[in-house]
Design a protein around this motif. Structure first.
Motif, PDB file in Angstrom:
ATOM      1  N   THR A 133      -7.762 -20.924 -37.712  1.00  0.00           N
ATOM      2  CA  THR A 133      -8.975 -20.636 -38.475  1.00  0.00           C
ATOM      3  C   THR A 133     -10.247 -20.930 -37.681  1.00  0.00           C
ATOM      4  O   THR A 133     -11.149 -20.092 -37.617  1.00  0.00           O
ATOM      5  CB  THR A 133      -8.985 -21.431 -39.796  1.00  0.00           C
ATOM      6  OG1 THR A 133      -7.820 -21.085 -40.532  1.00  0.00           O
ATOM      7  CG2 THR A 133     -10.215 -21.145 -40.619  1.00  0.00           C
ATOM      8  N   ASP A 134     -10.332 -22.115 -37.091  1.00  0.00           N
ATOM      9  CA  ASP A 134     -11.551 -22.493 -36.358  1.00  0.00           C
ATOM     10  C   ASP A 134     -11.768 -21.611 -35.135  1.00  0.00           C
ATOM     11  O   ASP A 134     -12.886 -21.173 -34.869  1.00  0.00           O
ATOM     12  CB  ASP A 134     -11.500 -23.962 -35.941  1.00  0.00           C
ATOM     13  CG  ASP A 134     -11.601 -24.907 -37.133  1.00  0.00           C
ATOM     14  OD1 ASP A 134     -12.074 -24.479 -38.206  1.00  0.00           O
ATOM     15  OD2 ASP A 134     -11.202 -26.082 -36.977  1.00  0.00           O
ATOM     16  N   ALA A 135     -10.704 -21.356 -34.390  1.00  0.00           N
ATOM     17  CA  ALA A 135     -10.832 -20.527 -33.188  1.00  0.00           C
ATOM     18  C   ALA A 135     -11.246 -19.103 -33.558  1.00  0.00           C
ATOM     19  O   ALA A 135     -12.109 -18.519 -32.892  1.00  0.00           O
ATOM     20  CB  ALA A 135      -9.521 -20.517 -32.405  1.00  0.00           C
ATOM     21  N   ARG A 159     -15.448 -14.910 -33.487  1.00  0.00           N
ATOM     22  CA  ARG A 159     -16.295 -13.950 -34.208  1.00  0.00           C
ATOM     23  C   ARG A 159     -17.771 -14.245 -33.938  1.00  0.00           C
ATOM     24  O   ARG A 159     -18.583 -13.322 -33.778  1.00  0.00           O
ATOM     25  CB  ARG A 159     -15.991 -13.990 -35.704  1.00  0.00           C
ATOM     26  CG  ARG A 159     -14.670 -13.318 -36.042  1.00  0.00           C
ATOM     27  CD  ARG A 159     -14.371 -13.362 -37.522  1.00  0.00           C
ATOM     28  NE  ARG A 159     -13.157 -12.621 -37.818  1.00  0.00           N
ATOM     29  CZ  ARG A 159     -12.318 -12.932 -38.798  1.00  0.00           C
ATOM     30  NH1 ARG A 159     -12.550 -13.959 -39.588  1.00  0.00           N
ATOM     31  NH2 ARG A 159     -11.235 -12.194 -38.992  1.00  0.00           N
ATOM     32  N   GLU A 160     -18.124 -15.528 -33.883  1.00  0.00           N
ATOM     33  CA  GLU A 160     -19.506 -15.898 -33.564  1.00  0.00           C
ATOM     34  C   GLU A 160     -19.847 -15.519 -32.125  1.00  0.00           C
ATOM     35  O   GLU A 160     -20.939 -15.006 -31.861  1.00  0.00           O
ATOM     36  CB  GLU A 160     -19.714 -17.400 -33.785  1.00  0.00           C
ATOM     37  CG  GLU A 160     -19.717 -17.794 -35.244  1.00  0.00           C
ATOM     38  CD  GLU A 160     -19.806 -19.310 -35.447  1.00  0.00           C
ATOM     39  OE1 GLU A 160     -20.087 -20.052 -34.483  1.00  0.00           O
ATOM     40  OE2 GLU A 160     -19.581 -19.743 -36.586  1.00  0.00           O
ATOM     41  N   HIS A 161     -18.925 -15.774 -31.192  1.00  0.00           N
ATOM     42  CA  HIS A 161     -19.160 -15.394 -29.791  1.00  0.00           C
ATOM     43  C   HIS A 161     -19.416 -13.894 -29.689  1.00  0.00           C
ATOM     44  O   HIS A 161     -20.352 -13.462 -28.997  1.00  0.00           O
ATOM     45  CB  HIS A 161     -17.940 -15.725 -28.915  1.00  0.00           C
ATOM     46  CG  HIS A 161     -17.588 -17.166 -28.852  1.00  0.00           C
ATOM     47  ND1 HIS A 161     -16.355 -17.596 -28.415  1.00  0.00           N
ATOM     48  CD2 HIS A 161     -18.278 -18.285 -29.169  1.00  0.00           C
ATOM     49  CE1 HIS A 161     -16.315 -18.917 -28.464  1.00  0.00           C
ATOM     50  NE2 HIS A 161     -17.458 -19.353 -28.919  1.00  0.00           N
ATOM     51  N   LEU A 162     -18.587 -13.118 -30.361  1.00  0.00           N
ATOM     52  CA  LEU A 162     -18.718 -11.666 -30.306  1.00  0.00           C
ATOM     53  C   LEU A 162     -20.074 -11.228 -30.847  1.00  0.00           C
ATOM     54  O   LEU A 162     -20.745 -10.376 -30.253  1.00  0.00           O
ATOM     55  CB  LEU A 162     -17.583 -10.992 -31.081  1.00  0.00           C
ATOM     56  CG  LEU A 162     -17.580  -9.466 -31.085  1.00  0.00           C
ATOM     57  CD1 LEU A 162     -17.504  -8.908 -29.662  1.00  0.00           C
ATOM     58  CD2 LEU A 162     -16.424  -8.947 -31.933  1.00  0.00           C
ATOM     59  N   CYS A 205     -15.928 -23.384 -24.858  1.00  0.00           N
ATOM     60  CA  CYS A 205     -15.309 -23.321 -26.181  1.00  0.00           C
ATOM     61  C   CYS A 205     -13.880 -22.793 -26.062  1.00  0.00           C
ATOM     62  O   CYS A 205     -12.952 -23.333 -26.692  1.00  0.00           O
ATOM     63  CB  CYS A 205     -16.152 -22.442 -27.100  1.00  0.00           C
ATOM     64  SG  CYS A 205     -15.651 -22.471 -28.829  1.00  0.00           S
ATOM     65  N   GLU A 206     -13.683 -21.778 -25.245  1.00  0.00           N
ATOM     66  CA  GLU A 206     -12.338 -21.222 -25.060  1.00  0.00           C
ATOM     67  C   GLU A 206     -11.411 -22.237 -24.405  1.00  0.00           C
ATOM     68  O   GLU A 206     -10.245 -22.373 -24.799  1.00  0.00           O
ATOM     69  CB  GLU A 206     -12.424 -19.930 -24.237  1.00  0.00           C
ATOM     70  CG  GLU A 206     -13.081 -18.812 -25.025  1.00  0.00           C
ATOM     71  CD  GLU A 206     -13.548 -17.629 -24.208  1.00  0.00           C
ATOM     72  OE1 GLU A 206     -13.773 -16.568 -24.818  1.00  0.00           O
ATOM     73  OE2 GLU A 206     -13.707 -17.758 -22.980  1.00  0.00           O
ATOM     74  N   ALA A 207     -11.916 -22.991 -23.438  1.00  0.00           N
ATOM     75  CA  ALA A 207     -11.108 -24.051 -22.812  1.00  0.00           C
ATOM     76  C   ALA A 207     -10.761 -25.120 -23.845  1.00  0.00           C
ATOM     77  O   ALA A 207      -9.651 -25.657 -23.854  1.00  0.00           O
ATOM     78  CB  ALA A 207     -11.872 -24.653 -21.633  1.00  0.00           C
ATOM     79  N   GLY A 208     -11.712 -25.417 -24.727  1.00  0.00           N
ATOM     80  CA  GLY A 208     -11.458 -26.375 -25.801  1.00  0.00           C
ATOM     81  C   GLY A 208     -10.377 -25.881 -26.749  1.00  0.00           C
ATOM     82  O   GLY A 208      -9.509 -26.659 -27.186  1.00  0.00           O
ATOM     83  N   HIS A 209     -10.389 -24.601 -27.061  1.00  0.00           N
ATOM     84  CA  HIS A 209      -9.341 -24.038 -27.914  1.00  0.00           C
ATOM     85  C   HIS A 209      -7.984 -24.156 -27.234  1.00  0.00           C
ATOM     86  O   HIS A 209      -6.992 -24.512 -27.882  1.00  0.00           O
ATOM     87  CB  HIS A 209      -9.602 -22.555 -28.214  1.00  0.00           C
ATOM     88  CG  HIS A 209     -10.804 -22.310 -29.062  1.00  0.00           C
ATOM     89  ND1 HIS A 209     -11.442 -21.101 -29.064  1.00  0.00           N
ATOM     90  CD2 HIS A 209     -11.492 -23.089 -29.931  1.00  0.00           C
ATOM     91  CE1 HIS A 209     -12.462 -21.147 -29.904  1.00  0.00           C
ATOM     92  NE2 HIS A 209     -12.513 -22.345 -30.428  1.00  0.00           N
TER      93      HIS A 209
END
Length: 160
Positions: free
Chosen positions: A69-71, A76-79, A149-153
């Motif tokens: 859910t969070d990712a 969606r926000e990044h996009l 953020c992607e590395a965090g995911h």
């Protein structure tokens, strides 16, 4: 008798002459997209692919939706932010995404969903690092933030 000429008329006439010269010679302006357009389009394509992957996983394996859910929200926000930076019409033959916009194949089992998403996040984070080299400062900062953020995911998914 000389006709008085105002300063405004002289400046307006000079501006018109400059416009006519530049407007008649389109080669005077370089309208080809810069390399940052390709970088931006590649990042947009990656975000679309990640969103597609997460949507496929959450639809197919509903028990995993809370893990993603969070990712999914973040992507969606990044996009949305990346799309705000893209000016339609600036693409072209030289501004095609460096990555394929082909969606990820959905994992064949729930057990494969997390490792597949983790690998996709790692690849996207690595792509953002590469992208920063070809981007102007403002876009590079945005890409760095998205990559972090992607590395965090990827890290968070590794803890599951």
């Amino acid at each position: 008798m000389p006709v008085p000429v105002s300063r405004r008329a002289v400046l307006g006439g000079a501006a018109g002459l400059v416009c006519l010269t530049a407007c008649e010679n389109p080669a005077a302006r370089d309208l080809s997209p810069g390399p940052e357009v390709a970088v931006l389009l590649g990042a947009i394509a990656d975000e679309e692919r990640l969103i597609s992957l997460y949507e496929q996983v959450t639809t197919t394996y509903s028990g995993l939706s809370s893990a993603f859910t969070d990712a999914l929200r973040d992507h969606r926000e990044h996009l949305a932010v990346l799309r705000r930076h893209y000016v339609p019409g600036t693409g072209g033959a030289t501004a095609t995404p460096a990555v394929s916009a082909t969606p990820f194949a959905p994992p064949s089992s729930a057990a494969e969903a997390v490792p597949t998403a983790r690998a996709a996040e790692k690849a996207a984070a690595a792509a953002r690092v590469t992208d920063m080299a070809g981007a102007p400062a403002g876009l590079a900062q945005l890409l760095a933030s998205i990559g972090a953020c992607e590395a965090g995911h990827a890290t968070a998914l590794g803890l599951r």
